[in-house]
Design an enzyme around this catalytic site. Structure first.
Site, PDB file in Angstrom:
ATOM      1  N   ASN A  83      -7.099   2.109   3.335  1.00  0.00           N
ATOM      2  CA  ASN A  83      -5.887   2.658   2.735  1.00  0.00           C
ATOM      3  C   ASN A  83      -5.806   2.309   1.254  1.00  0.00           C
ATOM      4  O   ASN A  83      -5.731   1.118   0.899  1.00  0.00           O
ATOM      5  CB  ASN A  83      -4.659   2.085   3.453  1.00  0.00           C
ATOM      6  N   GLU A  84      -5.865   3.323   0.418  1.00  0.00           N
ATOM      7  CA  GLU A  84      -5.493   3.262  -1.003  1.00  0.00           C
ATOM      8  C   GLU A  84      -6.340   2.361  -1.899  1.00  0.00           C
ATOM      9  O   GLU A  84      -5.949   2.085  -3.035  1.00  0.00           O
ATOM     10  CB  GLU A  84      -4.014   2.861  -1.141  1.00  0.00           C
ATOM     11  N   TRP A 117       4.287  -7.331   4.232  1.00  0.00           N
ATOM     12  CA  TRP A 117       4.084  -6.029   3.585  1.00  0.00           C
ATOM     13  C   TRP A 117       5.408  -5.608   2.975  1.00  0.00           C
ATOM     14  O   TRP A 117       6.387  -6.359   3.090  1.00  0.00           O
ATOM     15  CB  TRP A 117       3.563  -5.003   4.613  1.00  0.00           C
ATOM     16  N   ASP A 118       5.470  -4.431   2.359  1.00  0.00           N
ATOM     17  CA  ASP A 118       6.756  -4.091   1.732  1.00  0.00           C
ATOM     18  C   ASP A 118       7.780  -3.549   2.727  1.00  0.00           C
ATOM     19  O   ASP A 118       8.829  -3.071   2.358  1.00  0.00           O
ATOM     20  CB  ASP A 118       6.585  -3.191   0.491  1.00  0.00           C
ATOM     21  N   TRP A 119       7.468  -3.637   4.011  1.00  0.00           N
ATOM     22  CA  TRP A 119       8.427  -3.319   5.073  1.00  0.00           C
ATOM     23  C   TRP A 119       8.425  -4.388   6.156  1.00  0.00           C
ATOM     24  O   TRP A 119       9.030  -4.210   7.208  1.00  0.00           O
ATOM     25  CB  TRP A 119       8.106  -1.968   5.723  1.00  0.00           C
ATOM     26  N   GLU A 149       0.575  10.655   2.843  1.00  0.00           N
ATOM     27  CA  GLU A 149       1.654   9.675   2.642  1.00  0.00           C
ATOM     28  C   GLU A 149       2.617  10.136   1.565  1.00  0.00           C
ATOM     29  O   GLU A 149       2.197  10.628   0.515  1.00  0.00           O
ATOM     30  CB  GLU A 149       1.101   8.324   2.174  1.00  0.00           C
TER      31      GLU A 149
HETATM   32  C1  BMA Z   1       1.966   3.218   0.962  1.00  0.00           C
HETATM   33  C2  BMA Z   1       1.421   2.502   2.185  1.00  0.00           C
HETATM   34  C3  BMA Z   1       1.891   1.108   2.332  1.00  0.00           C
HETATM   35  C4  BMA Z   1       3.289   0.905   1.839  1.00  0.00           C
HETATM   36  C5  BMA Z   1       3.975   2.163   1.457  1.00  0.00           C
HETATM   37  C6  BMA Z   1       5.315   1.953   0.842  1.00  0.00           C
HETATM   38  O1  BMA Z   1       1.152   3.154  -0.099  1.00  0.00           O
HETATM   39  O2  BMA Z   1       0.041   2.618   2.259  1.00  0.00           O
HETATM   40  O3  BMA Z   1       1.010   0.253   1.686  1.00  0.00           O
HETATM   41  O4  BMA Z   1       4.024   0.219   2.760  1.00  0.00           O
HETATM   42  O5  BMA Z   1       3.190   2.838   0.565  1.00  0.00           O
HETATM   43  O6  BMA Z   1       5.240   1.284  -0.364  1.00  0.00           O
END
Ligand code: BMA
Length: 753
Positions: free
Chosen positions: A355-356, A98-100, A447
């Site tokens: 999610n999203e 993932w991006d983390w 978020e």
């Molecule tokens: C959001 C989350 C993750 C992601 C974060 C940072 O959209 O739902 O998918 O790690 O952004 O980019």
């Protein structure tokens, strides 16, 4: 004993993911979903003496790749670092990266394995559904699923001692699947409340099921409460407010990701530390984000105990998914199991499909680039299969198809501000300044976030000294976000002076992150009750690296987590400049009237009051109001903007409830005097007091402990000359070091630039 029982059942509570299970050479299970148990009747295969269980795990990638060869489109999976096969595999999405977080596509057993024997029946599930609850009475429904090999009778006994509740029922059990629903009425239950709103009363129901060849005890712990999401139409759209026991709750918290790349490493104390940190920083809500796992029972038990409301996603994130029969059946099994496992927890307030994904379909060019039938597939999964499961097993909780979302029907557009929940990523992904948070406020901000680096002690766990540069190969491999380091540096440069070392950069990144989130949360809170929730991205980490988290992988609170403790206080003062005016707001998110004094002082860095204002207030329940407003020019006259600060605090007779500072320039333009201060230490029984006595203005004083891990009562603060500050440090674990031997560093922003 087991072997004498007529039937035997073997259950694997978690198989990750593609595996064949053999018992004494016969295949008994073929698994392909890590999110529900796999079981098998052993009948004649189990024998007295030695039995051999063999499990053959197969590579998830190899399993799936042949099936993709003939497809003329690829399902989007932007975070997948392993070639985009994750949507086809019912396995934690973040395992693919993932991006983390890194890509570690694990295989193995990740939950317990159980072997039981029985002669006639098995109790599959027991639930206590809450039908009607108030402080005078509670109406519950006990729901049983019993699987029986023959027809028989059993007695069901239910006892709750503290309520002096006792009931028994006769169960007529038939061959096959039996469902029983019995109503239980209790008197005067004490209600369960989220943290900050009241106590977390929990009741233990002892349930016994007994027949001539069966006698088993089960414990069920519940909290009595009603939970609703209020969605009312108004001129701005449609609200989104969590309501517990007929009280509107302002939801404060963060998004939760799995706390390790290798889930089985996590111990109870790890969960406890993180969830206690949630309430210690005055949060009352977490969102279990859909790219991870359905967390273990212990997690939700802690949330029940601590009063943490849980927004529970199903495990789907940022991808589209197949919709063939087999896949949907697998998801249906998974969702049914999880809903039945979790629905008794008072902490869980809603189910969210994903999610999203709906946002991505409409706004990330998926709609333009991908075949239209994928949207039909989407609707099948998130607007048919999952809501049907929720309706069947948990009709009283909201099923919210996607986060962000503005309604329960399949959306025609991406995010709408004014209805439902929003993810705002203009700051960070969009490159906007922090000030943009002010203009992007929805009804429930689920978020928004800003990255930072973990502290040096954490970075030392995966680097040698030559790697300690953010552009080194090691450091960049621990930065998974595409905008990553460039973005962190960009935001630091916008607001702060250039850090003077690698370690200073780490600190400033955290201070910058804390400031960004503070601005976001303050703008959300000032907009209450239009906005009734704010959850920043993200609470925790699954490995040590750069990320949006406020607690790093090694359990260190970042500057943000200390800031959260302050910006999430129930009674809160916030200062905001809009064009030529400056306003002071007071927020009360409790359901009670608060009498207090609001003090506003314009100070210079010698601590001299240039102006001051005091006012008695009666704060209305659940209110955010501007109590003071003036032209900046009138306030500061000809003073040098870089050398003054507007300080505001709210106090009762006993104590200060909240304090906030407003600078008239960005931090990099503040004219910082050279810091001078004294420090004293005072050993307490299980903690130590660090007393800072400043003789000059101190900007972002922070304390670190050199030889022990722990939590400070406050950190990263601004102090004025003569303003003595006591900070308590509590070690995380039982100390194997004498309190008096603890060593600390005390520094300020001045030392970092
Ligand atoms: C959001 C989350 C993750 C992601 C974060 C940072 O959209 O739902 O998918 O790690 O952004 O980019």
């Amino acid at each position: 004993d087991l072997i004498s029982k007529q039937y035997k059942q073997l259950t694997f509570f978690g198989i990750d993911t593609f595996a064949s299970v053999y018992l004494n050479g016969s295949k008994i299970i073929e698994a392909n979903n890590m999110f529900h148990p796999w079981e098998s009747d052993l009948n004649n295969i189990l024998k007295l003496g030695e039995n051999i269980i063999e499990i053959e795990f197969r590579s998830p990638l190899k399993e799936i790749s042949p099936k993709l060869k003939n497809l003329d489109y690829a399902l989007p999976a932007d975070n997948d670092q392993a070639g985009g096969m994750s949507p086809y595999i019912r396995k934690a999405p973040y395992h693919f990266g993932w991006d983390w977080g890194p890509c570690f596509i694990t295989s193995g057993l990740w939950k317990k394995v159980q072997l039981i024997g029985y002669d006639s029946f098995l109790v599959n599930t027991i639930n206590l559904n809450q039908l009607k609850i108030d402080s005078k009475r509670g109406e519950l429904e006990i729901e049983l699923e019993i699987i029986s090999k023959n027809s028989t009778k059993a007695t069901l006994y239910i006892i709750e001692q503290s309520l002096e509740f006792e009931r028994e029922f006769i169960l007529d059990i038939n061959k096959g699947i039996n469902n029983f629903n019995k109503i239980l009425k209790v008197l005067n239950p004490k209600l369960w409340w989220p943290s900050g709103y009241g106590d977390q009363h929990l009741y233990n129901f002892n349930i016994r099921i007994k027949s001539n060849d069966f006698d088993m005890l089960f414990d069920k712990r519940i909290g009595f409460r009603t939970a609703k999401i209020i969605r009312e139409k108004d001129s701005k759209g449609k609200s989104f407010t969590i309501n517990i026991n007929d009280t509107s709750i302002f939801s404060k918290g963060a998004n939760w990701i799995p706390a390790d790349s290798f889930i089985t490493r996590l111990k109870k104390e790890d969960y406890r530390f993180l969830l206690e940190s949630v309430v210690k920083s005055n949060m009352n809500t977490i969102r279990i984000w859909g790219g991870g796992i359905y967390e273990p029972d212990y997690f939700y038990e802690l949330c029940d105990e601590l009063g943490i409301l849980v927004w529970q996603d199903f495990m789907f994130a940022c991808s589209l998914y197949p919709a063939d029969k087999q896949f949907l059946k697998s998801v249906k099994n998974e969702a049914s199991y999880q809903v039945k496992r979790l629905k008794d927890h008072p902490s869980i307030v809603l189910w969210c499909g994903n999610n999203e994904i709906a946002w991505a379909w409409h706004n990330w060019e998926w709609k333009e680039k991908l075949p239209r039938h994928l949207w039909e597939d989407y609707k099948l999964l998130f607007h048919k299969v999952l809501p049907e499961v929720c309706k069947k097993h948990d009709p009283r909780r909201l099923y919210w198809p996607s986060s962000p979302g503005h309604g329960v029907d399949a959306p025609e557009t991406g995010q709408i501000y004014g209805s439902g929940d929003n993810h705002y990523w203009g700051v960070w992904h969009g490159g906007d300044d922090f000030e943009a948070y002010e203009k992007n406020v929805g009804r429930f901000m689920s978020e928004y976030g800003m990255q930072s680096y973990p502290e040096l002690s954490t970075i030392k766990t995966f680097t040698t000294s030559k790697d300690r540069d953010i552009s080194s190969a090691v450091m960049t491999s621990h930065q998974k976000a595409s905008l990553g380091n460039k973005n962190v540096i960009k935001y630091i440069e916008k607001y702060y002076s250039k850090p003077n070392s690698f370690e200073s950069l780490l600190f400033i990144s955290q201070i910058m992150q804390a400031e960004a989130m503070k601005m976001a949360v303050e703008s959300h809170r000032r907009n209450m009750p239009y906005c009734m929730g704010t959850l920043y991205w993200q609470l925790n980490d699954c490995w040590p690296g750069a990320s949006w988290s406020s607690i790093d992988y090694n359990k260190n609170w970042k500057a943000l987590h200390y800031a959260a403790k302050k910006f999430f206080k129930s009674i809160f003062v916030s200062i905001k400049q809009k064009n030529k005016y400056i306003g002071v707001y007071v927020i009360n998110d409790l359901n009670e009237i608060i009498d207090c004094d609001l003090v506003i002082e314009l100070l210079n860095f010698n601590g001299e009051k240039i102006q001051s204002h005091i006012e008695s207030l009666k704060l209305k329940p659940i209110s955010a109001k501007k109590y003071f407003s003036t032209k900046v020019k009138t306030l500061i006259e000809n003073k040098n903007k870089s050398k003054i600060v507007l300080k505001s605090f709210i106090k009762t007779k006993e104590r200060i409830l909240s304090e906030n500072h407003f600078y008239f320039v960005r931090p990099k333009d503040i004219d910082l005097p050279e810091p001078k201060f004294n420090i004293k230490y005072e050993a307490l029984k299980d903690a130590i007091l660090i007393i800072i006595i400043p003789s000059t203005f101190l900007f972002k004083v922070y304390v670190t402990c050199i030889n022990c891990k722990g939590i400070f009562s406050d950190n990263y603060i601004d102090l004025f000359p003569g303003e003595e500050k006591k900070i308590k440090f509590k070690p995380n674990d039982n100390l194997n070091i004498d309190i008096k031997d603890l060593m600390f560093n005390v520094n300020t922003m001045y030392d970092l630039v």
